[in-house]
Design an enzyme around this catalytic site. Structure first.
Site, PDB file in Angstrom:
ATOM      1  N   HIS A 135       0.718  -1.372  -0.102  1.00 12.73           N
ATOM      2  CA  HIS A 135      -0.167  -0.193  -0.009  1.00 12.73           C
ATOM      3  C   HIS A 135       0.761   1.346  -0.102  1.00 12.73           C
ATOM      4  O   HIS A 135       0.617   2.233   0.629  1.00 12.73           O
ATOM      5  CB  HIS A 135      -1.013  -0.104   1.336  1.00 12.73           C
ATOM      6  CG  HIS A 135      -1.818  -1.144   1.151  1.00 12.73           C
ATOM      7  ND1 HIS A 135      -2.467  -1.492   2.505  1.00 12.73           N
ATOM      8  CD2 HIS A 135      -2.470  -1.936   0.142  1.00 12.73           C
ATOM      9  CE1 HIS A 135      -3.154  -2.477   2.079  1.00 12.73           C
ATOM     10  NE2 HIS A 135      -3.282  -2.796   0.893  1.00 12.73           N
ATOM     11  N   PRO A 136       1.924   1.469  -0.927  1.00  8.19           N
ATOM     12  CA  PRO A 136       2.530   3.071  -0.932  1.00  8.19           C
ATOM     13  C   PRO A 136       1.726   3.861  -1.311  1.00  8.19           C
ATOM     14  O   PRO A 136       0.806   3.904  -2.142  1.00  8.19           O
ATOM     15  CB  PRO A 136       3.586   2.481  -1.955  1.00  8.19           C
ATOM     16  CG  PRO A 136       3.188   1.382  -2.656  1.00  8.19           C
ATOM     17  CD  PRO A 136       2.248   0.655  -1.996  1.00  8.19           C
TER      18      PRO A 136
END
Length: 534
Positions: free
Chosen positions: A462-463
């Site tokens: 989930h950057p």
């Protein structure tokens, strides 16, 4: 060279939405550029096969720099490289995040990004199998469904979470996020449903939408302080396409800041180090990188028909003929949100659990059936950065997450691992759980668990936040998603999140796409109208 009203770079969770929505206006021409292919591989369509995409041509395959708080390990980070982007490669979990996330964005200056502002967009995007209501949409392009064939182990994992004190919650996107239940998924009748399926497939019939695949954008073309197009590489040659109105970057939390810096927008000293001319000096480009570190507990199980049997002839037949069975699983079927400490605005931890052995992104195997319980820190404080590794556009950027740079993050993760152990020891799981594989029963003290976490923690894919909404002093884009200091250039993907949301980031990315399309169609930007220099 072609000329279009809008050029959208990246066909992922947000970019496909932007392009699809903009093309609804027959008087508007849109070019969507995607570096990957069409994403028609069976490992895209079959839900349980998502990890088989990793380190293939469907994956950008990033690696971090040595992480200083993870024993110097380099962390592998997949990103979807195809139409649909990461919506074609993720675990399909549909989580909007917490009301507190969005209200904090608005309170921090992101006007128009509060929960009540975005709820109509979430509803507009959603076609929930439970139907529409005050909080859900029933007619949108994004199919959201309950698990097709939930496993008995997943049901018992939910019971176990309730037993250790989490309230039962049938809808994490409902009135409250906290609690335990089965996840809703971006699937349609047991098959993955991507933003390409929902937004591009119907739009491809429109003459005003052009989609280029296998085309790597190398830079945004600027004339003075205005974006006028993009340069791309396709088939061994470079060509420029021009945008009469605006360019929209939707290349993700790694790709978007990389393109901005290659185009001269970023930290001036850093750009000069790599021989890139400076157009806008903004140290926030590529800064503030956030993600959800995740540690996975694995334990052997006596349960029958775990996902270790998903590729058996029986399960293949069940999937191919009826879209049912183990292959419809997203692996992490059961989930929960909870607090590891008091005084937080929302839950800081998420469980993702299911009937499978999962370690090293699915590459590791075990010779006996197992259960996995992931502990994902959804309220992290640590932040990393994305920087250039060179001026060649084909050179991947330098990425460092700095997981656990803030000691409070490690305290929360150790507490979560202890809670996960409690979960596996409940009466609900009695008779199902065997030997603990990770972290291993021999590790009992908090110091020992911390060492195991540093040695084995990965992330939840989930950057975000690397081109975040903020002022010119602390952000990259304004609340209209316009890049500070540049006319005709916006960003629409998870990189604009001011802070990371609590939970999986696909649903918020879709809404960024919906919001961006509305902003572009309204024509309003700070100081003027789209297509005009303010």
């Amino acid at each position: 060279m072609g000329t279009y009203d809008y050029i959208v770079v990246g066909a992922g969770s947000a970019g496909a939405v932007v392009a699809g929505r903009l093309s609804e206006d027959p008087g508007t021409t849109v070019l969507l550029v995607e570096a990957g292919g069409k994403g028609r591989d069976l490992n895209v369509k079959i839900p349980a096969a998502f990890a088989k995409q990793f380190k293939t041509g469907l994956d950008w395959e990033y690696y971090t720099e040595p992480e200083p708080h993870l024993d110097g390990r380099r962390i592998y980070h997949p990103r979807g490289k195809m139409l649909g982007g990461c919506s074609a490669q993720n675990a399909m979990i549909y989580i909007r995040g917490n009301r507190a996330d969005y209200d904090a964005w608005a309170a921090g200056g992101a006007t128009g990004w509060g929960y009540d502002d975005l709820l109509p967009l979430f509803k507009r995007a959603e076609r929930n199998s439970r139907g529409g209501d005050a909080l859900h949409g029933g007619e949108g392009p994004l199919f959201i469904e309950d698990p097709r064939s939930p496993h008995e182990v997943s049901e018992r994992l939910v019971d176990a979470m309730v037993e250790i004190g989490l309230p039962r919650n049938p809808d994490f996107n409902g009135p409250t996020q906290e609690g335990a239940g089965l996840y809703q998924l971006t699937q349609r009748r047991g098959q993955r449903w991507t933003t390409s399926d929902g937004y591009l497939r119907p739009a491809r019939k429109r003459a005003n939408l052009t989609v280029l695949t296998g085309a790597l954008v190398t830079r945004v073309v600027l004339e003075g302080d205005r974006a006028v197009g993009v340069e791309l590489e396709q088939g061994g040659s470079r060509v420029v396409h021009r945008a009469g109105r605006e360019v929209v970057l939707s290349a993700g939390a790694f790709g978007t800041p990389h393109l901005l810096m290659l185009s001269g927008i970023g930290p001036a000293d850093h750009l000069r180090e790599h021989g890139v001319g400076v157009v806008v000096d903004n140290p926030n480009v590529g800064a503030h990188l956030m993600d959800h570190p995740m540690y996975l507990l694995n334990a052997e199980t006596t349960a029958a028909r775990t996902l270790a049997e998903a590729e058996s002839p029986r399960e293949l037949v069940a999937y191919l003929t009826r879209r049912r069975g183990l292959l419809t699983s997203n692996v992490g079927e059961a989930g929960g949100f909870f607090h590891t400490t008091d005084g937080l605005a929302g839950p800081d931890m998420q469980f993702l659990a299911g009937p499978a052995y999962f370690w090293d992104h699915g590459f590791a195997t075990h010779d006996k059936p197992a259960i996995a319980v992931g502990c994902s820190l959804v309220g992290p404080r640590s932040r990393g950065r994305v920087r250039l590794a060179g001026s060649d556009p084909s050179t991947k950027p330098s990425v460092r997450f700095d997981y656990f740079a803030e000691p409070a993050d490690m305290t929360a993760m150790v507490t979560a691992v202890e809670r996960a152990r409690e979960l596996l020891a409940t009466s609900a799981m009695r008779g199902l759980v065997g030997s603990e594989l990770h972290p291993g029963a021999a590790h009992t003290t908090r110091a020992e668990l911390e060492a195991q976490i540093r040695a084995g923690v990965e992330h939840t894919y989930h950057p975000s936040c690397t081109a975040r909404i903020g002022s010119e002093s602390d952000g990259v884009v304004d609340p209209t998603l316009r890049v500070h200091g540049v006319q005709g250039l916006r960003v629409a993907d998870a990189s604009v999140f001011p802070t990371i949301t609590r939970g999986n980031t696909h649903a918020p990315s879709v809404v960024v796409g919906e919001k961006a399309a509305d902003l572009l169609r309204s024509g309003v930007v700070a100081g003027g109208r789209a297509g005009q220099v303010a």
